[in-house]
Motif scaffolding. Sequence first.
Motif, mmCIF file in Angstrom:
data_model
loop_
_atom_site.group_PDB
_atom_site.id
_atom_site.type_symbol
_atom_site.label_atom_id
_atom_site.label_comp_id
_atom_site.label_asym_id
_atom_site.label_seq_id
_atom_site.Cartn_x
_atom_site.Cartn_y
_atom_site.Cartn_z
ATOM 1 N N SER A 1 -8.617 0.985 5.578
ATOM 2 C CA SER A 1 -7.388 1.769 5.384
ATOM 3 C C SER A 1 -6.910 2.301 6.735
ATOM 4 N N PHE A 2 -5.663 2.812 6.733
ATOM 5 C CA PHE A 2 -5.075 3.340 7.978
ATOM 6 C C PHE A 2 -5.783 4.584 8.494
ATOM 7 N N VAL B 1 3.192 8.260 -0.385
ATOM 8 C CA VAL B 1 3.017 9.643 0.060
ATOM 9 C C VAL B 1 2.002 10.352 -0.838
ATOM 10 N N ASN C 1 -0.986 13.184 0.650
ATOM 11 C CA ASN C 1 -1.045 14.465 1.362
ATOM 12 C C ASN C 1 0.067 14.562 2.402
ATOM 13 N N ALA C 2 0.773 13.436 2.592
ATOM 14 C CA ALA C 2 1.996 13.341 3.400
ATOM 15 C C ALA C 2 1.783 13.336 4.910
ATOM 16 N N ALA D 1 -5.617 7.357 -4.316
ATOM 17 C CA ALA D 1 -5.416 7.792 -2.924
ATOM 18 C C ALA D 1 -4.209 8.711 -2.769
ATOM 19 N N GLU E 1 -4.652 -1.799 -2.402
ATOM 20 C CA GLU E 1 -5.071 -0.844 -3.425
ATOM 21 C C GLU E 1 -3.832 -0.277 -4.114
ATOM 22 N N THR F 1 -1.169 0.427 2.797
ATOM 23 C CA THR F 1 -2.082 1.400 3.411
ATOM 24 C C THR F 1 -3.577 1.092 3.293
HETATM 25 C C1 PLP Z 1 -4.585 8.387 2.418
HETATM 26 C C2 PLP Z 1 -3.895 7.276 1.734
HETATM 27 C C3 PLP Z 1 -2.548 7.354 1.325
HETATM 28 C C4 PLP Z 1 -1.744 8.601 1.448
HETATM 29 O O1 PLP Z 1 -1.505 8.992 2.760
HETATM 30 P P1 PLP Z 1 -1.100 10.492 3.079
HETATM 31 O O2 PLP Z 1 -1.146 10.614 4.539
HETATM 32 O O3 PLP Z 1 -2.123 11.338 2.377
HETATM 33 O O4 PLP Z 1 0.260 10.696 2.485
HETATM 34 C C5 PLP Z 1 -1.968 6.237 0.774
HETATM 35 N N1 PLP Z 1 -2.662 5.091 0.594
HETATM 36 C C6 PLP Z 1 -3.939 4.989 0.972
HETATM 37 C C7 PLP Z 1 -4.644 3.704 0.748
HETATM 38 C C8 PLP Z 1 -4.600 6.065 1.543
HETATM 39 O O5 PLP Z 1 -5.880 5.946 1.899
#
Ligand code: PLP
Length: 353
Positions: free
Chosen positions: A58-59, A185, A187-188, A239, A286, A316
């Motif tokens: 993931s990112f 989005v 926790n943004a 997520a 996912e 993501t």
């Molecule tokens: C963390 C996450 C998100 C949401 O990202 P935020 O920075 O919390 O908005 C979306 N998709 C995946 C796969 C994540 O791990």
Amino acid sequence: MGVGVLRRYKDFLPVTDATPQLTLGEGETPLVRSNRLGKELGCDQLYFKLEGCNPTGSFKDRGMVVAFAKALEANSRAVMCASTGNTSASAAAYGAYCDLPAIVLIPKGEVAMGKLAQAMSYGATIIMVNGNFDVALELVRDFTFKHEVTLVNSVNPDRIEGQKTAAFEVVDDLGEAPDFLFIPVGNAGNIVAYWKGFKEYKAAGLSHKLPRMMGFQAEGAAPIVNGAPVSNPQTIASAIRIGNPASWQGALDARDASGGVIDSVSDDEILDAYRLMASKEGIFCEPASAASVAGLIKLRKAGLDLAGRRVVCIITGNGLKDPDLAVTSAVNQPIEVEPTMEALESIGLAKPP
Ligand SMILES: *Cc1c(COP(=O)(O)O)cnc(C)c1O
């Protein structure tokens, strides 16, 4: 070669001579052009940024490598985060790599199997909280305020710094910022990070425009869309199952400054997009990641004209994170046969030559 984001984007990051040059090979993820979905949507320049190709899938790794580097630079003895799964997987991996203990708080029963497997394998201290993500994050904030433990949720600005490098890569690959950026989005933090990245690249003269930021929450976990926290957020997309986003205001700022939207998509829309991505593009993501594509499909149906527009959807996380959902939600079920030619031919797989 996998130089990592700390080195590749050093000039844009809070990196000093004292900052350790860590990398597990995060960043440099593929920007893949859509082969089928884009045509169907009347969008000839649709791209997917495959953040599931990061080291832990993931990112989160982009931000985590910077947060760990800065924590080490500050002689931190341990890090802590609350997580719906991917943050804990990432913190656990960098914790192992740096020999810096990671403590992760996860909501009991709400973390997808792949993510839990990662955190356990990397050897983090895993605390299961009888409560949701928002409750866990509150606890982590209070604990790290009181004790000498570094907070590595996205409220730590180093996380945002690292995550903004994905926006740099999009511009580096396209030669310009896209017209629209679709992104899930939760926790943004990520939408804020991308917006920051696009603005910084433009300020440095490396792009000449800014994208419209199109953020999507899940309908049952859409506090920003509703304008009020959700006390019991519900969605299959674990997520983004978050009821009180830490970067709420930043997300609104990105939306307003870019002429974008923050909207929601239903679980059915997320599941449809999730299946489409795998079955029509060969991209297994996912469920939370599919919210970006679900948002694109929703707005297209509502009349958004994408002709001649460059659109990037942020994918993501990797689909392998949530194998249970993949198996239970699949339309395509295995066909069972006896191990004989008759049995195989009786299925009608192919016509004789
Ligand atoms: C963390 C996450 C998100 C949401 O990202 P935020 O920075 O919390 O908005 C979306 N998709 C995946 C796969 C994540 O791990």
